[in-house]
Scaffold this motif. Structure first.
Motif, PDB file in Angstrom:
ATOM      1  N   TYR A   7       2.399  63.375 -36.299  1.00  0.00           N
ATOM      2  CA  TYR A   7       3.677  63.158 -35.481  1.00  0.00           C
ATOM      3  C   TYR A   7       3.316  62.385 -34.448  1.00  0.00           C
ATOM      4  O   TYR A   7       3.982  61.344 -34.062  1.00  0.00           O
ATOM      5  CB  TYR A   7       4.194  64.519 -34.982  1.00  0.00           C
ATOM      6  CG  TYR A   7       5.596  64.346 -34.121  1.00  0.00           C
ATOM      7  CD1 TYR A   7       6.801  63.997 -34.867  1.00  0.00           C
ATOM      8  CD2 TYR A   7       5.548  64.492 -32.868  1.00  0.00           C
ATOM      9  CE1 TYR A   7       7.814  63.822 -34.119  1.00  0.00           C
ATOM     10  CE2 TYR A   7       6.481  64.393 -32.124  1.00  0.00           C
ATOM     11  CZ  TYR A   7       8.030  63.953 -32.740  1.00  0.00           C
ATOM     12  OH  TYR A   7       9.013  64.022 -32.183  1.00  0.00           O
ATOM     13  N   GLU A  10       2.457  58.863 -35.188  1.00  0.00           N
ATOM     14  CA  GLU A  10       3.731  58.034 -35.333  1.00  0.00           C
ATOM     15  C   GLU A  10       4.449  57.660 -34.029  1.00  0.00           C
ATOM     16  O   GLU A  10       4.955  56.598 -34.252  1.00  0.00           O
ATOM     17  CB  GLU A  10       4.530  58.975 -36.351  1.00  0.00           C
ATOM     18  CG  GLU A  10       5.909  58.622 -36.510  1.00  0.00           C
ATOM     19  CD  GLU A  10       6.069  57.606 -37.584  1.00  0.00           C
ATOM     20  OE1 GLU A  10       5.151  57.268 -38.319  1.00  0.00           O
ATOM     21  OE2 GLU A  10       7.164  56.914 -37.584  1.00  0.00           O
ATOM     22  N   ARG A  13       2.554  54.713 -32.835  1.00  0.00           N
ATOM     23  CA  ARG A  13       3.020  53.557 -33.565  1.00  0.00           C
ATOM     24  C   ARG A  13       4.487  53.000 -33.153  1.00  0.00           C
ATOM     25  O   ARG A  13       4.560  51.614 -33.132  1.00  0.00           O
ATOM     26  CB  ARG A  13       2.870  53.689 -35.197  1.00  0.00           C
ATOM     27  CG  ARG A  13       2.835  52.498 -35.879  1.00  0.00           C
ATOM     28  CD  ARG A  13       2.648  52.571 -37.427  1.00  0.00           C
ATOM     29  NE  ARG A  13       3.469  53.578 -37.786  1.00  0.00           N
ATOM     30  CZ  ARG A  13       3.200  53.897 -39.216  1.00  0.00           C
ATOM     31  NH1 ARG A  13       2.374  53.572 -39.871  1.00  0.00           N
ATOM     32  NH2 ARG A  13       4.181  54.515 -39.706  1.00  0.00           N
ATOM     33  N   ASP A  14       5.284  53.965 -33.203  1.00  0.00           N
ATOM     34  CA  ASP A  14       6.570  53.374 -32.690  1.00  0.00           C
ATOM     35  C   ASP A  14       6.658  52.866 -31.444  1.00  0.00           C
ATOM     36  O   ASP A  14       7.515  51.807 -31.215  1.00  0.00           O
ATOM     37  CB  ASP A  14       7.686  54.851 -32.610  1.00  0.00           C
ATOM     38  CG  ASP A  14       8.023  54.728 -34.168  1.00  0.00           C
ATOM     39  OD1 ASP A  14       7.803  54.264 -35.029  1.00  0.00           O
ATOM     40  OD2 ASP A  14       8.963  56.093 -34.277  1.00  0.00           O
ATOM     41  N   VAL A  17       5.761  49.166 -31.985  1.00  0.00           N
ATOM     42  CA  VAL A  17       6.753  48.523 -32.702  1.00  0.00           C
ATOM     43  C   VAL A  17       7.834  48.288 -31.832  1.00  0.00           C
ATOM     44  O   VAL A  17       8.382  47.168 -31.387  1.00  0.00           O
ATOM     45  CB  VAL A  17       7.201  49.317 -33.877  1.00  0.00           C
ATOM     46  CG1 VAL A  17       8.504  48.657 -34.340  1.00  0.00           C
ATOM     47  CG2 VAL A  17       6.428  49.526 -35.005  1.00  0.00           C
ATOM     48  N   LEU A  21       9.197  44.639 -30.763  1.00  0.00           N
ATOM     49  CA  LEU A  21      10.397  44.072 -30.788  1.00  0.00           C
ATOM     50  C   LEU A  21      11.093  43.848 -29.307  1.00  0.00           C
ATOM     51  O   LEU A  21      11.978  42.816 -29.434  1.00  0.00           O
ATOM     52  CB  LEU A  21      11.444  45.164 -31.629  1.00  0.00           C
ATOM     53  CG  LEU A  21      10.895  45.373 -32.941  1.00  0.00           C
ATOM     54  CD1 LEU A  21      11.479  46.505 -33.492  1.00  0.00           C
ATOM     55  CD2 LEU A  21      11.104  44.092 -33.664  1.00  0.00           C
ATOM     56  N   SER A  60      15.278  48.247 -28.646  1.00  0.00           N
ATOM     57  CA  SER A  60      13.642  48.519 -29.016  1.00  0.00           C
ATOM     58  C   SER A  60      13.137  49.116 -27.602  1.00  0.00           C
ATOM     59  O   SER A  60      12.422  49.917 -27.907  1.00  0.00           O
ATOM     60  CB  SER A  60      13.133  47.080 -29.181  1.00  0.00           C
ATOM     61  OG  SER A  60      13.399  46.118 -28.258  1.00  0.00           O
ATOM     62  N   ILE A  62      14.926  51.510 -26.448  1.00  0.00           N
ATOM     63  CA  ILE A  62      15.272  52.928 -26.639  1.00  0.00           C
ATOM     64  C   ILE A  62      14.094  53.572 -27.568  1.00  0.00           C
ATOM     65  O   ILE A  62      13.567  54.517 -27.193  1.00  0.00           O
ATOM     66  CB  ILE A  62      16.552  53.147 -27.302  1.00  0.00           C
ATOM     67  CG1 ILE A  62      17.714  52.882 -26.243  1.00  0.00           C
ATOM     68  CG2 ILE A  62      16.766  54.528 -27.717  1.00  0.00           C
ATOM     69  CD1 ILE A  62      19.086  52.861 -26.983  1.00  0.00           C
ATOM     70  N   LEU A  63      13.750  52.766 -28.437  1.00  0.00           N
ATOM     71  CA  LEU A  63      12.852  53.297 -29.442  1.00  0.00           C
ATOM     72  C   LEU A  63      11.415  53.567 -28.835  1.00  0.00           C
ATOM     73  O   LEU A  63      10.841  54.509 -28.938  1.00  0.00           O
ATOM     74  CB  LEU A  63      12.538  52.221 -30.624  1.00  0.00           C
ATOM     75  CG  LEU A  63      11.720  52.334 -31.778  1.00  0.00           C
ATOM     76  CD1 LEU A  63      12.345  53.693 -32.613  1.00  0.00           C
ATOM     77  CD2 LEU A  63      11.212  51.280 -32.554  1.00  0.00           C
ATOM     78  N   ARG A  70       8.006  61.144 -26.387  1.00  0.00           N
ATOM     79  CA  ARG A  70       7.562  62.171 -27.541  1.00  0.00           C
ATOM     80  C   ARG A  70       5.947  62.083 -27.597  1.00  0.00           C
ATOM     81  O   ARG A  70       5.716  62.723 -28.592  1.00  0.00           O
ATOM     82  CB  ARG A  70       8.446  62.199 -28.726  1.00  0.00           C
ATOM     83  CG  ARG A  70       9.722  62.388 -28.489  1.00  0.00           C
ATOM     84  CD  ARG A  70      10.364  62.646 -29.894  1.00  0.00           C
ATOM     85  NE  ARG A  70      10.797  61.165 -30.205  1.00  0.00           N
ATOM     86  CZ  ARG A  70      11.850  60.604 -30.352  1.00  0.00           C
ATOM     87  NH1 ARG A  70      12.978  61.006 -29.585  1.00  0.00           N
ATOM     88  NH2 ARG A  70      11.837  59.222 -30.693  1.00  0.00           N
TER      89      ARG A  70
END
Lengths: 168, 510, 321
Positions: A7, A10, A13-14, A17, A21, A60, A62-63, A70
């Motif tokens: 998790y 991940e 990575r987000d 990303v 972006l 992006s 927000i992402l 997190r």
């Protein structure tokens, strides 16, 4: 810090990303502002690309922001993307497929449809995929090129490029 | 009735029937191969009609149109690469069905639903052409924009869990389509001073990049990863759908067909929009929504009946108002013109026999397409026996050839390569691709209709809430997006919500 | 793999040697002639028919190849950079001037050698039949009286119908009291029927059926003479737009430097194709006028129109030159 959970990996990575972006969105918005005129009346040609650029920047952010918050959190394993492989071999294959397609397009224009297709099929099967059954490789190369040429070019009248290298 | 009979006897000349048959097969072939669509097939068919008489010429064009629209499902189901943009929604459940070994069932359902949708739309056309035409007339830019934005809101349902990722994907799709010459203002956008980029990104090219290239890359990678174990050539069973399966989905097919007819009648929307809306509708009304995306038969039936109903729907404004809804029907229009039929209100008064001829040609075309595809299922599924890496190489060629044939431009092949690599990258980081294709499909029309509506209303936004259809679709959109965003926000900020995977918040106990 | 590549390259070289001589010979055409088509819909269909008919008078086929995009600039660019041996020609139109002045292409009409003019088309100005307007004069008067802007539908900015619209508005004195509503091909008649716009300028074919049904009224056509399909419809000049005239021509051109004898051969094939009864028949229903002109005359017309369009586009602020 101990081992990251799937998790957490991940989330990292987000974060990447989202940041990539974000940069893309900022660059896009900048180009839009610099090159597209706002238009003379109504909602001009600039509006949509501009709104989309701003939207991408916001989303992006927000992402990336969510992933940052997190990053040390705890959650379910997000599961994989359904795609095979990891790392360098995959990256190499992405570049290769990209190059094969581009080379196919380039060759089609120059060497004509028949030769370009035969070469592309043979190269992909023999060199890239390591297929060593000669009949399969030859059959596919000749079958695909002559088959498409016959059915679409001759029978159905589709236009196939003749190429500029060969005078026939 | 006399007219129908005389038209029937006129249509049943051997040449006309042969032309319809030929067109249907021609269309199915072009439709079923990724990258080749009915638009290309119809452009090629036009010169063939020059030497035919009126009935046969129109039969050939209609057969090609209908065959092309139906054939798209074949590669959607078998390869996961849509044959035409209208069949993109069919991939979502058709491909998983094929993976589960039910390819022939999916193919059978798809062709049955297609024929069903086509015939329903024909019935609508016969009984209420004027009504539907006037409905289409009431859909001005503002109403069409509302409908399209409603279509875009289905992104919420296609986001595979994370709304933010879905929206990002949708925006990326919309962005791609703004490249090129802006048709309204003649302004070049994001072309960096080149002539090549003025072509913009073609919808079909984007679709090949999004579906075909990731498929190729994945097949190539798997070829090495799976250590060339003896490829288990599984026996491909042929399991055709039974009438019971069709009966169970009867009302769904009726609803989606009517939806497709209506959407087809509104110029500038077309097959892909109808298919995605029908898919969203099917999932909303299904008893088993959790099955969607994993191989639900309803998820195949809905888009296929809707996209074929578009053919009949699009014929309504074409014949009664002389207005083509997309490049394919524009070619149909010019073929009608060159053979002496001028579509418009006078056509129904001056040459009703030609109209009946067209109806009969549509029925015949559906019969042929249905027979041809059902008979073909046995052969189509053999494709699954081809080793995946060989199939992937064949797709490379079809991608190149298909992308080239759209506009005879090598630029399109390069675009497929570059966007395709990008699409694979996005898939890796779990940005869903379906919202991208939705953005790509809807982008140009959304921008055009929004801007036209604003010009007409002199910049007054209330135009989007000033007529019943506009209010309805804008309201639905706001409702859907509102609830989804609300739900996602609540799940992000509430301290601990079990069962929310990806968006799970930082656990407060930590 | 290497051996295979060598083999293929070797084979290609042998074939090239065998056929290389033939290409240099005088006989034209020695291979299919590629006719680049710049637009879809009816322009494409006419081009396809022309190619088909020209093929009957040449030793090789004329292959219509569609290269749309950028208002024609993409196709022009392709042909302009293709070998100038007569095997690459373009189905061109006034768009050669509009693409150049709008800045879409970097070359103007002199990059091409005219072959022949094939046809001419004129646009039509239509209004809703309920408006009660019979002439452009009526329309101008009513709009001025009501003091509201006139909403005119035409294709996108810089397109032929848009330029025609602006020029027409200028000559009836409504140019600062009108809003141009850009529509895709084919959409304008519906908007007119539904009453969302006041007038539309498009190809007559889109209006004729509605005109005959009494729903729309074609006020005038933009050419210098009336057209056969609409004998009762006056020209815009007669309808109140004095001195106004806009005609779209279509023809064939090859890259500059194409050999004389190739141009002559193509010109002759084009002439025979235009005279063919099948071409004449198609013209009636599709709605264009077959209007062959030899290359000299065609060249003069292109140059004259270029000057006019340049002036018009500069005046409208559409020129980037």
């Amino acid at each position: 810090m101990s081992e990251r959970t799937p998790y957490q990996a991940e989330q990292r990575r987000d974060l990447v990303v989202g940041l990539v972006l974000l940069v893309l969105g900022i660059v896009w918005t900048g180009i839009v502002l610099a090159t597209i005129p706002p238009g003379n009346y109504g909602i001009g040609p600039r509006a949509f690309p501009l709104w989309l650029g701003v939207g991408l920047v916001a989303l992006s952010a927000i992402l990336a922001g969510g992933a940052w918050l997190r990053r040390n959190g705890d959650g379910e394993d997000p599961g994989d993307s359904g795609l095979a492989g990891m790392g360098w071999p995959v990256f190499r294959m992405v570049v290769l497929v990209c190059l094969i397609l581009a080379a196919y397009g380039f060759l089609m224009q120059r060497a004509g449809f028949l030769l370009a297709t035969a070469l592309t099929v043979a190269f992909s099967l023999w060199v890239v995929l390591g297929e060593r059954r000669p009949f399969l490789v030859a059959g596919m190369a000749i079958g695909m090129s002559v088959g498409v040429w016959l059915v679409f070019g001759q029978l159905l009248g589709a236009y196939l490029p003749r190429g500029t290298w060969l005078p026939f | 009735m006399d007219l129908l009979l005389s038209a029937a006897s006129a249509s049943f000349t051997p040449v006309t029937v042969a032309a319809i048959l030929l067109g249907s097969i021609f269309g199915v072939i072009f439709g079923s191969i990724p990258g080749l669509t009915f638009t290309v097939a119809m452009a090629l068919a036009v010169p063939l009609t020059f030497s035919l008489d009126q009935g046969a010429a129109i039969g050939l064009m209609l057969g090609t149109y209908i065959g092309g629209m139906t054939g798209g499902s074949v590669s959607s189901i078998l390869l996961g690469v849509p044959g035409t943009p209208s069949a993109a929604a069919t991939v979502l459940d058709g491909y998983p069905l094929a993976k589960k070994g039910q390819a022939s069932l999916a193919l059978g359902m798809a062709v049955a639903a297609s024929a069903f949708g086509g015939i329903i739309s024909l019935i609508v056309m016969v009984v209420s052409v004027d009504l539907v035409a006037s409905l289409a007339m009431n859909f001005g830019p503002a109403e069409t924009f509302a409908l399209l934005i409603f279509g875009l809101s289905t992104i919420c349902g296609l986001s595979e869990g994370s709304l933010v990722r879905g929206f990002i994907a949708g925006i990326l799709g919309l962005m791609v389509m703004t490249v090129g010459v802006d048709a309204m203002d003649g302004v070049r956008r994001m072309t960096f001073g080149t002539v090549t980029l003025q072509q913009g990104i073609n919808l079909l090219v984007a679709m090949l990049a999004l579906f075909a290239v990731p498929h190729i890359i994945d097949a190539f990678v798997r070829h090495f990863q799976e250590e060339r174990t003896t490829k288990q050539v599984k026996a491909v069973g042929v399991e055709l759908p039974r009438l019971r399966d069709l009966g169970r989905n009867f009302w769904l097919m009726v609803r989606c067909s009517l939806m497709g007819t209506g959407i087809g009648a509104i110029p500038g929307t077309g097959g892909p929009v109808a298919a995605f809306l029908a898919y969203a509708h099917a999932r909303k009304t299904s008893k088993n929504p959790q099955e969607f995306g994993k191989g639900s038969v309803e998820g195949v039936v809905a888009p296929e009946s809707a996209n074929n109903a578009v053919t009949g729907g699009a014929m309504i404004p074409l014949l009664s108002l002389g207005i083509p809804g997309d490049p394919g029907t524009a070619l149909l229009l010019s073929a009608l013109l060159i053979h002496g039929l001028v579509p418009g209100p006078m056509l129904f008064i001056e040459s009703p026999d030609a109209i009946y001829g067209i109806y009969i040609a549509i029925i015949l075309a559906y019969l042929f397409v249905f027979a041809f595809q059902v008979a073909g299922i046995r052969f189509f599924v053999q494709l699954l026996k081809v080793p995946p890496h060989v199939l992937a190489v064949a797709i490379v060629i079809m991608c190149g050839f298909g992308a080239y044939s759209v506009r005879n431009s090598v630029f399109d092949i390069y675009t497929v390569a570059i966007l395709g690599a990008g699409a694979y990258g996005l898939m890796r980081v779990r940005i869903p691709l379906t919202p991208i294709i939705l953005g790509v499909v809807l982008g140009p029309a959304i921008e055009r209709d929004f801007r036209t509506a604003m010009i007409l209303s002199d910049g007054d936004l209330s135009v989007f809430f000033s007529s019943a259809p506009a209010i309805l679709f804008m309201g639905l959109t706001i409702l859907i997006v509102g609830t989804q965003v609300g739900r996602s926000l609540i799940s992000s900020f509430s301290p601990k919500t079990p069962g929310i995977g990806r968006n799970a918040p930082v656990s407060s106990e930590k | 793999m290497n051996s295979m590549k060598t083999l293929l390259a070797g084979g290609a070289a042998v074939i090239a040697l065998a056929f290389g001589g033939a290409a240099r010979a005088q006989d034209f055409p020695s291979q299919p002639v590629e006719m680049t088509i710049l637009f879809g819909s009816t322009a494409q269909t006419i081009g396809q028919l022309l190619a088909e008919l020209m093929s009957e008078h040449l030793d090789e086929r004329v292959v219509p190849v569609s290269r749309p995009g950028g208002g024609g600039s993409v196709g022009y660019q392709h042909v302009q950079s293709a070998p100038a041996d007569g095997h690459n020609i373009v189905w061109n139109s006034n768009s050669i001037s509009t693409t150049y002045y709008s800045g879409a292409t970097s070359f103007d009409y002199t990059a091409f050698e005219p072959i022949a003019r094939i046809s001419t088309e004129v646009a039509a100005v239509a209004v809703n039949a309920n408006s009660g307007w019979e002439t452009l004069g009526d329309m101008a008067e009513a709009i001025r009286e009501q003091g509201r802007p006139l909403r005119v539908g035409a294709s996108g900015r810089g397109s032929f119908t848009h330029l025609a619209t602006e020029a027409m508005l200028e000559s009836i004195g409504l140019d600062d009291q009108a809003i141009h509503v850009p529509f895709d091909e084919g959409r304008a008649p519906v908007e007119l029927l539904a009453g969302r716009i006041d007038a539309a300028v498009q190809w007559p074919g889109q209006f004729i059926s509605h005109h005959n049904a009494g729903k729309l009224r074609i006020l005038c056509i933009t050419g210098t003479e009336r057209v056969e399909q609409l004998p009762d419809v006056p020209t815009c000049n007669e309808s109140g737009a004095e001195g106004f005239e806009m005609t779209m021509w279509r023809g064939l051109a090859a890259p500059a430097g194409t050999p004389e004898h190739a141009i002559e051969t193509l010109e002759e094939a084009a002439r025979l194709a235009v005279e063919d009864p099948r071409f004449q028949e198609a013209a009636k229903t599709i709605g264009f006028v077959p209007d062959f002109a030899p290359r000299d005359e065609f060249g003069e017309q292109i140059a004259a129109d270029d000057e006019r369009l340049a002036e018009l586009m500069t005046r409208l602020g559409l020129s980037e030159r």
